[in-house]
Design a protein around this motif. Structure first.
Motif, PDB file in Angstrom:
ATOM      1  N   ALA A 154    -111.826  -4.620  63.740  1.00 31.13           N
ATOM      2  CA  ALA A 154    -112.147  -6.381  64.352  1.00 31.13           C
ATOM      3  C   ALA A 154    -111.935  -7.047  63.437  1.00 31.13           C
ATOM      4  O   ALA A 154    -111.288  -8.599  63.493  1.00 31.13           O
ATOM      5  N   LYS A 168    -102.329  -9.136  70.364  1.00 32.49           N
ATOM      6  CA  LYS A 168    -103.697  -8.406  70.000  1.00 32.49           C
ATOM      7  C   LYS A 168    -105.248  -8.117  71.033  1.00 32.49           C
ATOM      8  O   LYS A 168    -105.010  -9.288  71.724  1.00 32.49           O
ATOM      9  N   THR A 170    -108.825  -7.471  70.790  1.00 31.76           N
ATOM     10  CA  THR A 170    -110.586  -6.730  70.421  1.00 31.76           C
ATOM     11  C   THR A 170    -111.314  -5.932  71.321  1.00 31.76           C
ATOM     12  O   THR A 170    -111.530  -6.209  72.744  1.00 31.76           O
ATOM     13  N   TYR A 171    -111.444  -4.852  71.114  1.00 32.75           N
ATOM     14  CA  TYR A 171    -112.462  -3.685  71.524  1.00 32.75           C
ATOM     15  C   TYR A 171    -113.980  -3.943  71.335  1.00 32.75           C
ATOM     16  O   TYR A 171    -113.729  -3.072  70.037  1.00 32.75           O
ATOM     17  N   HIS A 173    -116.307  -5.445  68.707  1.00 31.03           N
ATOM     18  CA  HIS A 173    -117.382  -5.957  67.510  1.00 31.03           C
ATOM     19  C   HIS A 173    -116.721  -4.893  66.803  1.00 31.03           C
ATOM     20  O   HIS A 173    -116.908  -5.454  65.706  1.00 31.03           O
ATOM     21  N   THR A 175    -113.013  -2.939  67.064  1.00 32.00           N
ATOM     22  CA  THR A 175    -112.128  -2.281  66.914  1.00 32.00           C
ATOM     23  C   THR A 175    -111.062  -3.555  67.600  1.00 32.00           C
ATOM     24  O   THR A 175    -111.288  -3.806  67.850  1.00 32.00           O
ATOM     25  N   ALA A 176    -109.740  -3.398  66.644  1.00 33.13           N
ATOM     26  CA  ALA A 176    -108.774  -4.442  67.038  1.00 33.13           C
ATOM     27  C   ALA A 176    -107.555  -3.811  66.857  1.00 33.13           C
ATOM     28  O   ALA A 176    -107.606  -2.582  66.306  1.00 33.13           O
ATOM     29  N   GLU A 178    -103.033  -4.370  67.276  1.00 36.48           N
ATOM     30  CA  GLU A 178    -102.236  -5.270  67.172  1.00 36.48           C
ATOM     31  C   GLU A 178    -101.098  -4.645  67.283  1.00 36.48           C
ATOM     32  O   GLU A 178    -100.932  -3.558  66.820  1.00 36.48           O
TER      33      GLU A 178
END
Length: 186
Positions: A154, A168, A170-171, A173, A175-176, A178
């Motif tokens: 992230a 995009k 975000t999961y 704090h 994982t992101a 795109e």
């Protein structure tokens, strides 16, 4: 970890022991494929590339949903991918390549191969997420109208000018994800 829907729905995938891989959780994968289903028709996807494939879950999920074939690249888990593909009855639709992703991508480019859908899920905070994105663009491995999905930490920032960022997510704090589009030439 399982295949969510399609031909192999519910199949539990084998995962490697230890912490060498960080499989995408079912919740994150379900969210990602829900979004992708709104962007593409999997039955129109001829070729998928799964870089840093780990268990092969992303490429196998794509085949289960209708994609014609998938190529998997990983340096350590090719036997697990092969076993999962065999158990899903997809082995004939899979090419599984073991080795350094950069060398393999260059070999694929020399063969003039390109893909409709590319996943890259490298170890976080290594710079490999951006490196894989830039290499795919440089080697022209993503077909026009194709999507590249990158899962990364992230806190990482991807800077890519050749593809259009569609979304995009975000999961937590850590994982992101795109989603990039290679636009069609007008």
């Amino acid at each position: 970890m399982r295949i969510i829907t399609g031909r192999a729905r519910g199949l539990k995938l084998k995962t490697p022991a230890g912490f060498l891989t960080r499989p995408t959780s079912d919740r994150v994968k379900e969210s990602l494929f829900s979004i992708l289903s709104g962007l593409i028709n999997f039955s129109e996807i001829a070729s998928v590339l799964d870089i840093f494939a780990g268990t092969g879950a992303l490429g196998l999920e794509s085949i289960s949903r209708g994609a014609k074939s998938a190529t998997f690249i990983d340096v350590a888990t090719t036997e697990i991918i092969r076993d999962n593909a065999t158990r899903a009855k997809f082995i004939g639709e899979c090419e599984i390549l073991r080795g350094d992703f950069e060398k393999i991508l260059r070999r694929l480019a020399k063969k003039n191969l390109s893909f409709d859908l590319i996943f890259s899920d490298p170890p976080y905070a290594t710079g490999l997420a951006e490196k894989s994105l830039k290499l795919v663009a440089e080697l022209n491995l993503l077909n026009a109208g194709g999507l590249m999905i990158i899962e990364h930490g992230a806190e990482e920032f991807l800077d890519e000018k050749n593809f259009k960022l569609l979304r995009k997510m975000t999961y937590g704090h850590t994982t992101a994800i795109e989603i990039f589009l290679r636009e069609k030439v007008k």
